[in-house]
Design an enzyme around this catalytic site. Structure first.
Site, PDB file in Angstrom:
ATOM      1  N   GLU A 145       1.769   6.378   5.388  1.00 31.02           N
ATOM      2  CA  GLU A 145       3.065   6.160   4.597  1.00 31.02           C
ATOM      3  C   GLU A 145       3.679   7.613   4.162  1.00 31.02           C
ATOM      4  OE1 GLU A 145       3.307   3.220   1.863  1.00 31.02           O
ATOM      5  OE2 GLU A 145       3.562   1.923   3.667  1.00 31.02           O
ATOM      6  N   GLU A 298       0.042  -3.205   7.684  1.00 32.52           N
ATOM      7  CA  GLU A 298      -0.268  -3.903   6.486  1.00 32.52           C
ATOM      8  C   GLU A 298       0.960  -4.865   6.318  1.00 32.52           C
ATOM      9  OE1 GLU A 298       0.135  -1.264   3.364  1.00 32.52           O
ATOM     10  OE2 GLU A 298      -0.930   0.525   4.313  1.00 32.52           O
TER      11      GLU A 298
HETATM   12  C1  GLA Z   1       1.822   0.466   1.084  1.00 29.15           C
HETATM   13  C2  GLA Z   1       0.805   1.296   1.010  1.00 29.15           C
HETATM   14  C3  GLA Z   1      -0.540   0.580   0.726  1.00 29.15           C
HETATM   15  C4  GLA Z   1      -0.239  -0.167  -0.534  1.00 29.15           C
HETATM   16  C5  GLA Z   1       0.827  -1.226  -0.233  1.00 29.15           C
HETATM   17  C6  GLA Z   1       0.918  -2.107  -1.567  1.00 29.15           C
HETATM   18  O1  GLA Z   1       2.302  -0.168   2.033  1.00 29.15           O
HETATM   19  O2  GLA Z   1       0.408   1.727   2.298  1.00 29.15           O
HETATM   20  O3  GLA Z   1      -1.461   1.326   0.302  1.00 29.15           O
HETATM   21  O4  GLA Z   1       0.112   0.774  -1.659  1.00 29.15           O
HETATM   22  O5  GLA Z   1       1.929  -0.562   0.022  1.00 29.15           O
HETATM   23  O6  GLA Z   1       1.757  -3.124  -1.090  1.00 29.15           O
END
Ligand code: GLA
Ligand code: ZN
Length: 624
Positions: A145, A298
């Site tokens: 990210e 995710e």
């Molecule tokens: C982001 C990050 C993860 C985690 C999630 C929590 O997507 O990539 O490492 O911190 O948020 O929801």
């Protein structure tokens, strides 16, 4: 990746060693076939410079391989270890006040720190060299990210130097830069490159042209960092590379970044007030970046940890979230996180396994979801209606505007997207170079800067065109165009004589109905267009609000949901479904119906009367 991926974000480094066999047993029982690991493990693998210890992950990957569980490796550059930062504090970012963004969380590094790059390249090479040996490793996620926690834009000395270099490449000379930026205003003129600073915090608005170039530079910095890391991985592995993109995130040009990844992946979290159409819009955008299937890297299984209120979500709702992602083009869903963690700054994040190691109701639910999801033939969404976007317009949108309550994504794009989806039509997002021929309608929502090559495309487009206010207001330097391009006039037949932000309620009459104008209204001279709607109140009362020239409709305000639905009707679109359900038309001629609610819904889709259980997805073989 052809196989449907049902996975988990797995952090064996967080637990005592003997959990592996139990975790694998649980994963197999649920039906999990992939685990993403490693993206925050730099300090585990390299406890001191140049000494690598992969033993923990070797044991894990081998154990997963023996149980036919695939692995996606996350390279760990999002969390530089303490020893590195303490040796080289100049790798830390700085904010617009010149304050250091300290270590203690994550994403604390500057994309333009040469020192950081040196270490990042070494750890990425160590990962690539080592993990490419494992046959169950199927792909790489580079970093994690980019830009999360508002870290796309850094204002440190590394960036200051890199920005000046970037400008020298873009502008022939300092005179050209001064002219393009209009620096004569407020005595901003620069006599040499070294005088140019990043747009640090100023008492009033900073030069919009400088600001836009700094956004471009910051987005490029992230993408250039990615390209360097990606090249290293490709030196050791021909497995596909991705990066996990984010919901509603517009600080980095994802279209540009998507050319540097083999497949798109993104993190499907609910960013604010829940609206299933908003999640769908992000899925459609992610699919459109490369016009192919993507992976949800995710997927929140329930409660997260980072919201003001981290509400509980019923485990059944996970089924809708997963089916919705597949319906809009996903071929994989990876749950964040596998197991809830009692320590660290994500303690309240839900998982498939609880703090004590027991499977949660979400874990049980995921098992059933996989079974049912596997029985649905998720093909690929048909191309129907297109919405044009350009990331630079999101950056322009953040500089001084006619109405500074207007947000391009949420107020300019989403209401029209929602209106199209309420009629049951699919949406693709299109960019300057996209082939428009498959589409019935192209919407150009408040595209401040619209380049001539896209205008030329629209002039030969055979379908319908809907353009809304403020489109083509600006040039590529974020300066107001002294006059719109001839192509814009040829397409729309309108000249915009003036404009204003709407402070009260302005009304307009269109198709014998009254609607509210939103955010801005423009004074339009319809010299070569038919007037089909007029303002019925306010400063531009009785001047044109909606015009039509050939296949192009121009709207001199920002249409809200209700007005957008009427505009669609007047453009010849009729709703295919009753409200409450989502439908996606698939290329194979079938269509999917999804129920986003916790109640059973009786509905009509095309000519089909049907009932659909809460959070469920149904497939119908044909639309007749
Ligand atoms: C982001 C990050 C993860 C985690 C999630 C929590 O997507 O990539 O490492 O911190 O948020 O929801
Ligand atoms: Zn920096």
């Amino acid at each position: 990746m052809k196989t449907k991926l049902y996975g988990v974000c797995y952090y064996p480094e967080h637990w005592e060693k003997d959990r592996l066999s139990e975790d694998i047993r649980i994963m197999k029982n649920i039906g999990i076939n992939v685990a993403r690991i490693g993206e925050f493990a730099w300090s585990i693998v390299e406890k001191e410079p140049g000494t690598y210890d992969f033993s923990l992950f070797d044991r894990v990957i081998t154990g997963l391989r023996k149980n036919d569980i695939l692995v996606i490796i996350g390279t760990p550059t999002a969390t530089p270890p303490v020893w590195l930062v303490k040796r080289h504090p100049d790798l830390l970012q700085k904010d617009e006040m010149g304050n250091t963004r300290h270590i203690g969380s994550r994403r604390h590094y500057c994309f333009n720190s040469d020192r950081y790059l040196e270490y990042a390249e070494k750890i990425t090479e160590a990962y690539a060299k080592h993990f490419s040996q494992f046959e169950n490793v199927i792909g790489w996620q580079i970093d994690n990210e980019y830009g999360c926690h508002e870290t796309t834009v850094c204002y440190c000395e590394n960036c200051e130097r890199a920005f000046r270099k970037w400008l020298k490449k873009k502008y022939a000379n300092i005179t050209e830069l001064n002219r393009s930026w209009g620096t004569v205003f407020w005595s901003h003129s620069y006599s040499n490159w070294e005088e140019i600073d990043p747009p640090l915090k100023t008492v009033s608005d900073v030069n919009p042209a400088l600001w836009l170039d700094y956004q471009r530079f910051s987005s490029d910095s992230a993408i250039n960092f990615h390209k360097k890391m990606s090249k290293i991985v490709k030196d050791y592995s021909d497995l596909p590379i991705t990066h996990n993109l984010m919901v509603n995130f517009t600080e980095i040009d994802y279209k540009k970044l998507s050319s540097e990844i083999d497949f798109v992946s993104w993190d499907n979290y609910i960013p604010g007030e829940y609206d299933h159409d908003l999640q769908a819009m992000n899925h459609d955008l992610m699919r459109s970046l490369k016009d192919r299937k993507f992976v949800v890297m995710e997927q929140q299984p329930g409660r997260v940890n980072w919201r003001k209120i981290n509400e509980f979500h019923k485990p059944e709702q996970l089924e809708f979230w997963i089916n919705q992602s597949f319906a809009h083009g996903a071929n994989g869903t990876i749950i964040f996180r596998y197991r809830q963690l009692p320590y660290g700054s994500e303690q309240f994040h839900s998982g498939l396994v609880d703090y004590s190691g027991e499977v949660t109701s979400r874990g049980e639910s995921f098992k059933e979801i996989i079974e049912r999801n596997n029985k649905i033939e998720f093909n690929y969404p048909e191309k129907e209606i297109a919405i044009y976007i350009d990331y630079e317009n999101f950056w322009i949108d953040r500089t001084q505007g006619i109405n500074n309550y207007f947000d391009l994504l949420n107020n300019g794009i989403f209401p029209i997207y929602k209106a199209i989806r309420s009629f049951g039509y699919n949406v693709d997002f299109v960019f300057t170079n996209t082939d428009l021929s498959p589409y019935k309608l192209v919407v150009v929502p408040s595209a401040y800067y619209l380049n001539d090559s896209f205008l030329e495309k629209l002039l030969t487009f055979k379908g319908k065109i809907l353009i809304t206010a403020m489109t083509s207001l600006k040039d590529e330097n974020n300066n107001i165009k002294t006059e719109k391009s001839k192509l814009f006039y040829e397409l729309t037949g309108v000249k915009i004589k003036d404009f204003g932000g709407i402070n009260t309620v302005e009304k307009l009459v269109y198709n014998n109905q009254s609607f509210e104008a939103s955010y801005v209204c423009e004074l339009v001279n319809a010299t070569d267009a038919e007037i089909t709607g007029s303002f019925s109140s306010g400063v531009f009362e009785s001047s044109p609000a909606v015009t039509k020239k050939n296949n192009t409709m121009y709207v001199a305000t920002v249409p809200n949901l209700k007005f957008s639905q009427t505009l669609l009707k007047m453009l010849g679109f009729r709703s295919r479904k009753s409200s409450g359900v989502e439908i996606v038309i698939q290329k194979d001629g079938s269509f999917l119906i999804l129920n986003p609610s916790k109640k059973k819904i009786s509905t009509k889709v095309f000519q089909n009367e049907l009932e659909i259980e809460p959070y469920q997805c149904k497939q119908k073989i044909s639309t007749d």
